[in-house]
Scaffold this motif. Sequence first.
Motif, PDB file in Angstrom:
ATOM      1  N   GLN A 190     -27.039 -20.590  43.207  1.00  0.00           N
ATOM      2  CA  GLN A 190     -26.633 -21.719  42.389  1.00  0.00           C
ATOM      3  C   GLN A 190     -25.582 -22.532  43.131  1.00  0.00           C
TER       4      GLN A 190
ATOM      5  N   TRP B 208     -28.259 -27.019  39.650  1.00  0.00           N
ATOM      6  CA  TRP B 208     -29.005 -27.129  40.890  1.00  0.00           C
ATOM      7  C   TRP B 208     -28.853 -25.807  41.628  1.00  0.00           C
ATOM      8  N   TYR B 209     -29.942 -25.342  42.172  1.00  0.00           N
ATOM      9  CA  TYR B 209     -29.965 -24.152  43.012  1.00  0.00           C
ATOM     10  C   TYR B 209     -30.515 -24.560  44.381  1.00  0.00           C
TER      11      TYR B 209
ATOM     12  N   TYR C 173     -33.491 -26.925  44.089  1.00  0.00           N
ATOM     13  CA  TYR C 173     -34.230 -26.865  42.835  1.00  0.00           C
ATOM     14  C   TYR C 173     -33.374 -27.312  41.666  1.00  0.00           C
ATOM     15  N   CYS C 174     -33.970 -28.047  40.797  1.00  0.00           N
ATOM     16  CA  CYS C 174     -33.362 -28.416  39.522  1.00  0.00           C
ATOM     17  C   CYS C 174     -33.744 -27.367  38.478  1.00  0.00           C
ATOM     18  N   TYR C 175     -32.790 -27.027  37.603  1.00  0.00           N
ATOM     19  CA  TYR C 175     -33.009 -25.989  36.591  1.00  0.00           C
ATOM     20  C   TYR C 175     -32.323 -26.403  35.300  1.00  0.00           C
TER      21      TYR C 175
ATOM     22  N   ASP D 272     -36.177 -21.907  29.544  1.00  0.00           N
ATOM     23  CA  ASP D 272     -35.651 -22.545  30.741  1.00  0.00           C
ATOM     24  C   ASP D 272     -36.805 -23.049  31.605  1.00  0.00           C
ATOM     25  N   TYR D 273     -36.455 -23.959  32.494  1.00  0.00           N
ATOM     26  CA  TYR D 273     -37.478 -24.607  33.312  1.00  0.00           C
ATOM     27  C   TYR D 273     -36.942 -24.862  34.719  1.00  0.00           C
ATOM     28  N   TRP D 274     -37.843 -24.778  35.683  1.00  0.00           N
ATOM     29  CA  TRP D 274     -37.522 -25.042  37.090  1.00  0.00           C
ATOM     30  C   TRP D 274     -38.356 -26.210  37.596  1.00  0.00           C
TER      31      TRP D 274
ATOM     32  N   ARG E 260     -32.209 -17.358  46.517  1.00  0.00           N
ATOM     33  CA  ARG E 260     -31.849 -18.591  45.826  1.00  0.00           C
ATOM     34  C   ARG E 260     -30.431 -18.455  45.279  1.00  0.00           C
TER      35      ARG E 260
ATOM     36  N   CYS F 114     -33.295 -35.472  39.521  1.00  0.00           N
ATOM     37  CA  CYS F 114     -34.202 -34.596  38.782  1.00  0.00           C
ATOM     38  C   CYS F 114     -34.600 -35.322  37.508  1.00  0.00           C
TER      39      CYS F 114
END
Length: 119
Positions: free
Chosen positions: A47, A36-37, A95-97, A107-109, A45, A22
């Motif tokens: 974690q 990571w999710y 997904y990276c978070y 926060d960001y995805w 979704r 990521c």
Amino acid sequence: QVQLEESGGGLVQPGGSLSLSCAVSGDTSKKYAASWYRQPPGQEREQVATITRLGVGTTFPEAVKGRFTISRDDAANMIYLHMNNLKPEDTAVYYCYIRSIFDLQVDYWGQGTQVTVSS
């Protein structure tokens, strides 16, 4: 603007390994805790790994404990997920978070990367 870009997904056989990356841009990753999710087909979704700021602590759910590891390289603004002994049930979009430790509402995805475990 902060952006996350995942890479490294693909098709792997059961028992195989895969590493996801990521890349964080627009800010320094060391200001954020990271996770990571994953979202399997037709499911919620969930974690699968978390790493604290500076990497002093990590957590994993039972489903992946002992098989997944998470790491970070803040000098390179990168977060990684290393997956071993993959199972078909690990098939999902990953997904990276990241979430700011200074403002929990920031926060960001990432967009996600597909991991398929199949023979």
